[in-house]
Write a protein that holds these residues in place. Structure first.
Motif, short mmCIF file in Angstrom:
data_model
loop_
_atom_site.label_atom_id
_atom_site.label_comp_id
_atom_site.label_asym_id
_atom_site.label_seq_id
_atom_site.Cartn_x
_atom_site.Cartn_y
_atom_site.Cartn_z
N VAL A 34 0.82 -1.17 -0.08
CA VAL A 34 0.14 -0.21 -0.09
C VAL A 34 0.73 1.31 -0.14
CG1 VAL A 34 -1.97 1.38 1.34
CG2 VAL A 34 -1.78 -1.12 1.36
N PRO A 35 1.04 2.02 -1.09
CA PRO A 35 1.61 3.14 -1.08
C PRO A 35 1.40 4.20 0.06
CG PRO A 35 0.31 3.14 -2.92
CD PRO A 35 0.08 2.04 -2.36
N CYS A 36 2.25 4.79 0.48
CA CYS A 36 2.13 5.83 1.71
C CYS A 36 2.87 6.90 1.70
CB CYS A 36 2.35 4.94 3.12
SG CYS A 36 2.16 5.77 4.50
N LEU A 37 2.09 7.87 1.76
CA LEU A 37 2.58 9.54 1.74
C LEU A 37 2.58 9.96 3.27
CD1 LEU A 37 3.69 12.03 0.43
CD2 LEU A 37 1.13 12.89 0.47
N CYS A 59 -5.30 11.20 -1.16
CA CYS A 59 -4.63 9.87 -1.01
C CYS A 59 -5.73 8.82 -0.81
CB CYS A 59 -3.68 9.98 0.08
SG CYS A 59 -2.19 10.71 -0.18
N ASN A 60 -6.58 9.08 0.21
CA ASN A 60 -7.58 8.03 0.65
C ASN A 60 -8.52 7.55 -0.40
OD1 ASN A 60 -6.10 8.26 3.07
ND2 ASN A 60 -7.74 9.55 4.26
N LYS A 61 -8.83 8.29 -1.13
CA LYS A 61 -9.77 8.21 -2.08
C LYS A 61 -9.16 7.23 -3.47
CE LYS A 61 -12.65 12.12 -2.35
NZ LYS A 61 -12.40 13.69 -2.81
N LEU A 62 -7.89 7.13 -3.29
CA LEU A 62 -7.14 6.40 -4.33
C LEU A 62 -6.52 4.98 -3.56
CD1 LEU A 62 -5.08 8.57 -6.93
CD2 LEU A 62 -7.33 7.23 -7.12
N GLY A 63 -7.01 4.83 -2.35
CA GLY A 63 -6.28 3.61 -1.65
C GLY A 63 -4.80 4.10 -1.42
N ILE A 64 -4.52 5.03 -1.45
CA ILE A 64 -3.15 5.58 -0.88
C ILE A 64 -3.08 5.81 0.54
CG2 ILE A 64 -0.97 7.10 -1.01
CD1 ILE A 64 -1.96 7.34 -4.06
N ASP A 65 -2.20 5.17 1.60
CA ASP A 65 -2.24 5.72 2.93
C ASP A 65 -1.78 6.82 2.99
OD1 ASP A 65 -3.19 3.46 4.53
OD2 ASP A 65 -1.40 2.82 5.17
N SER A 66 -2.28 7.72 4.20
CA SER A 66 -1.68 8.85 4.31
C SER A 66 -1.50 8.80 5.63
CB SER A 66 -2.53 9.88 4.05
OG SER A 66 -3.71 10.00 4.45
N ARG A 67 -0.30 9.56 6.17
CA ARG A 67 -0.02 9.33 7.78
C ARG A 67 0.51 10.99 7.90
NH1 ARG A 67 4.67 5.74 9.95
NH2 ARG A 67 3.76 4.14 8.68
N HIS A 94 6.43 5.66 1.90
CA HIS A 94 7.25 5.78 0.48
C HIS A 94 7.48 7.33 0.18
CE1 HIS A 94 4.97 1.91 0.68
NE2 HIS A 94 6.17 1.53 0.20
N GLY A 95 6.55 8.16 0.62
CA GLY A 95 6.69 9.67 0.23
C GLY A 95 6.72 10.43 1.44
N THR A 264 -1.36 19.53 -9.32
CA THR A 264 -0.33 19.55 -8.06
C THR A 264 -0.55 18.37 -7.13
OG1 THR A 264 0.21 21.81 -8.29
CG2 THR A 264 0.83 20.75 -6.50
N ILE A 265 -1.81 18.05 -6.84
CA ILE A 265 -2.39 17.08 -5.61
C ILE A 265 -2.14 15.62 -6.45
CG2 ILE A 265 -3.99 16.12 -4.53
CD1 ILE A 265 -4.56 18.90 -3.60
N ALA A 266 -2.64 15.66 -7.90
CA ALA A 266 -2.34 14.39 -8.60
C ALA A 266 -1.03 13.98 -8.87
CB ALA A 266 -3.31 14.58 -9.75
N THR A 267 -0.04 14.91 -9.02
CA THR A 267 1.31 14.69 -9.16
C THR A 267 1.81 14.19 -7.92
OG1 THR A 267 1.23 16.43 -10.89
CG2 THR A 267 3.36 15.90 -10.11
N LEU A 268 1.48 14.69 -7.20
CA LEU A 268 2.25 14.39 -5.55
C LEU A 268 1.66 12.73 -5.25
CD1 LEU A 268 3.52 14.86 -2.84
CD2 LEU A 268 1.08 15.55 -1.93
N LEU A 269 0.53 12.43 -5.81
CA LEU A 269 0.14 10.87 -5.47
C LEU A 269 0.74 10.27 -6.50
CD1 LEU A 269 -3.88 11.72 -5.36
CD2 LEU A 269 -2.27 11.57 -3.51
N LYS A 270 0.90 10.73 -7.74
CA LYS A 270 1.46 9.98 -8.78
C LYS A 270 3.16 9.66 -8.06
CE LYS A 270 3.33 9.88 -13.55
NZ LYS A 270 4.61 9.50 -13.10
N HIS A 271 3.57 10.55 -7.62
CA HIS A 271 5.12 10.37 -7.23
C HIS A 271 5.01 9.56 -6.16
CE1 HIS A 271 6.77 14.64 -8.90
NE2 HIS A 271 6.35 13.80 -9.72
N THR A 272 4.00 9.51 -5.16
CA THR A 272 4.20 8.41 -3.89
C THR A 272 3.86 6.93 -4.69
OG1 THR A 272 3.08 10.61 -2.45
CG2 THR A 272 3.13 7.98 -1.77
#
Ligand code: NAP
Length: 283
Positions: A34-37, A59-67, A94-95, A264-272
């Motif tokens: 699970v990718p995590c930012l 992040c959460n909407k795409l299934g990316i963990d956010s801490r 990861h990010g 910008t936000i979508a790019t941050l998710l992509k990088h993560t």
């Protein structure tokens, strides 16, 4: 009859990026990854809290963990660096994003430099910037990358164009200038000590506004047919470009909101997500 300028819709560009990301997140899930930012916020600036919450929700909407790591406004540089080092050492993360600005007693540069290059998903370290300048970095700063993504999504040419960037901050003006240069634009970078700014902006085929002053760029500064990218995000959702005044001069223009911000936000998710792939030796 003059043609209507094109509105460069950042929401649409962001949707396309996120659709592609969904598939990549699913691909990681097959390997139980699970990718995590991790986002670090020092102090309780309400605007920063809002930005952190927006990133976390995205992040959460795409299934990316956010801490979210909230640190007291009295936090010292050493304590902040330690918190970042702990995130560097955590294989689940990861990010890492340190929300700018930090309180003035903190050495922000030292804190940025503490982020490991593998997790520097917003390109804030000097190594990240150097890689971007040489044109081979994995993670360019997100807002500059978003500006180029918008130009590319709409098929707007960069090569051979004169780009005038207003602003030279390390996270926006400088990196976007380097990225445009790497794409064979002729780039002029302007700042607060620039003389005759309107005259220089009038030469631009592409104008990037990264000033942090509401409605700063005026309609009579714009060469007819120029492409305008407004990175500004001032209180009240106001850009750095006087949209109403510049609209009819431009051939294409980003609105605020719904321009550079969502990309910008979508790019941050992509990088993560990319960082999660790299960290696990996947591609
Ligand atoms: P910043 O660090 O304050 O830098 C502003 C730059 O504008 C500086 O280089 C400054 O010149 C220049 N400037 C200030 N007054 C000027 C003037 N009168 N004429 C010409 N240049 C002038 O700001 P930033 O962090 O780059 O952010 C810029 C804007 O982008 C802000 O509105 C911010 O909210 C927005 N932003 C948006 C996103 C997004 O996702 N959409 C992300 C980051 C930032 P000096 O170097 O000479 O001081």
């Amino acid at each position: 009859m003059s043609r209507q300028p094109m509105i460069l819709d950042g929401n649409k560009v962001a949707v396309v990026i996120k659709e592609q990301l969904k598939k990549r997140v699913e691909q990681l899930a097959k390997s139980s990854i699970v990718p995590c930012l991790a986002t670090v916020l020092v102090g309780n600036d309400p605007a920063s809290e809002t930005y952190v919450r927006m990133k976390s929700n995205a992040c959460n909407k795409l299934g990316i963990d956010s801490r979210r790591i909230y640190l007291d406004k009295q936090t010292t540089t050493e304590q902040l660096v330690l918190a970042i080092q702990q995130l560097n050492a955590d294989p689940q993360v990861h990010g890492i994003l340190l929300q700018h600005p930090v309180p003035s007693h903190i050495d922000e540069r030292a804190a940025f430099e503490a982020i490991s290059i593998e997790k520097d998903v917003d390109g804030v370290t000097t190594t990240g910037f150097a890689q971007l300048a040489f044109g081979f970095g994995r993670f360019p700063c997100c807002t500059p990358a978003a500006i180029l993504a918008i130009l590319d999504a709409y098929g707007l040419p960069i090569e051979g164009k004169h780009a005038v960037v207003i602003g030279r901050s390390p996270i926006l003006g400088k990196p976007v200038s380097q990225m445009l240069l790497n794409r064979n634009a002729t780039v002029t970078v302007c700042h607060s000590k620039t003389n005759a700014l309107p005259t220089i902006v009038r030469l631009a085929d592409i104008v990037v506004a990264a000033v942090g002053k509401p409605n700063f760029v005026q309609g009579d500064w714009i060469k007819p047919g120029a492409v305008i990218l407004d990175a500004g995000y001032n209180p009240g959702n106001i850009g750095d470009v006087d949209f109403a005044a510049c609209f009819n001069q431009a051939s294409a223009i980003t609105p605020v909101p719904a321009g550079v911000g969502p990309v910008t936000i979508a790019t941050l998710l992509k990088h993560t997500v990319d960082a999660a792939f790299y960290a696990n030796g996947l591609e």
